[in-house]
Design a protein around this motif. Structure first.
Motif, PDB file in Angstrom:
ATOM      1  N   GLU A  42     -52.961  58.421   5.028  1.00 27.98           N
ATOM      2  CA  GLU A  42     -54.346  58.111   5.380  1.00 27.98           C
ATOM      3  C   GLU A  42     -54.684  56.677   4.990  1.00 27.98           C
ATOM      4  N   LYS A  47     -57.637  56.312   9.755  1.00 27.67           N
ATOM      5  CA  LYS A  47     -58.987  56.868   9.769  1.00 27.67           C
ATOM      6  C   LYS A  47     -59.762  56.339  10.967  1.00 27.67           C
ATOM      7  N   GLU A  48     -59.636  55.057  11.248  1.00 28.68           N
ATOM      8  CA  GLU A  48     -60.343  54.472  12.378  1.00 28.68           C
ATOM      9  C   GLU A  48     -59.816  55.015  13.696  1.00 28.68           C
ATOM     10  N   ASP A  49     -58.516  55.305  13.763  1.00 28.73           N
ATOM     11  CA  ASP A  49     -57.946  55.866  14.986  1.00 28.73           C
ATOM     12  C   ASP A  49     -58.494  57.258  15.261  1.00 28.73           C
ATOM     13  N   SER A  50     -58.819  58.012  14.212  1.00 25.60           N
ATOM     14  CA  SER A  50     -59.286  59.378  14.408  1.00 25.60           C
ATOM     15  C   SER A  50     -60.786  59.443  14.692  1.00 25.60           C
ATOM     16  N   ILE A  51     -61.490  58.336  14.522  1.00 20.96           N
ATOM     17  CA  ILE A  51     -62.918  58.294  14.805  1.00 20.96           C
ATOM     18  C   ILE A  51     -63.122  57.825  16.241  1.00 20.96           C
ATOM     19  N   SER A  52     -63.982  58.529  16.947  1.00 16.25           N
ATOM     20  CA  SER A  52     -64.265  58.205  18.341  1.00 16.25           C
ATOM     21  C   SER A  52     -64.747  56.755  18.472  1.00 16.25           C
ATOM     22  N   VAL A  55     -68.463  56.447  18.172  1.00 15.19           N
ATOM     23  CA  VAL A  55     -68.985  56.521  16.808  1.00 15.19           C
ATOM     24  C   VAL A  55     -68.734  55.208  16.075  1.00 15.19           C
ATOM     25  N   LEU A  56     -67.560  54.629  16.254  1.00 16.37           N
ATOM     26  CA  LEU A  56     -67.252  53.347  15.616  1.00 16.37           C
ATOM     27  C   LEU A  56     -68.251  52.274  16.048  1.00 16.37           C
ATOM     28  N   MET A  59     -71.501  52.660  14.062  1.00 17.07           N
ATOM     29  CA  MET A  59     -71.455  52.516  12.606  1.00 17.07           C
ATOM     30  C   MET A  59     -72.181  51.250  12.165  1.00 17.07           C
TER      31      MET A  59
END
Length: 84
Positions: A42, A47-52, A55-56, A59
């Protein structure tokens, strides 16, 4: 290089995990290896890859006070929504 690993796990857990692996067409070793990889790698990039991306993009748009209680606000909003 692969290395053999011995684990002590309850029989019921092993049986259900084997059935799950079979349904997915994977080996139990493969599932365990991938799980261990996922919890040990992790990094910020992962983490950024798993966030849509949507959503990014959002932020940091809203600045809230440090003492903002989102759980309380969410509860109030849901109560208001469902009390109509």
């Amino acid at each position: 290089m692969t290395t053999k690993l011995t684990l002590t796990i309850e029989d019921k857990v092993i049986d259900s995990a084997k059935r799950y692996a079979q349904k997915k067409g994977k080996s139990l070793s493969h599932l365990v290896e991938n799980y261990l990889k996922s919890i040990t790698t992790e990094t910020k990039e992962n983490k950024e890859d798993s966030i849509s991306p949507k959503v990014l993009k959002l932020m940091g748009v809203i600045k809230l006070p440090n003492d903002f209680d989102y759980k309380s606000e969410l509860g109030n909003a849901l109560s208001k929504k469902h009390s109509k």
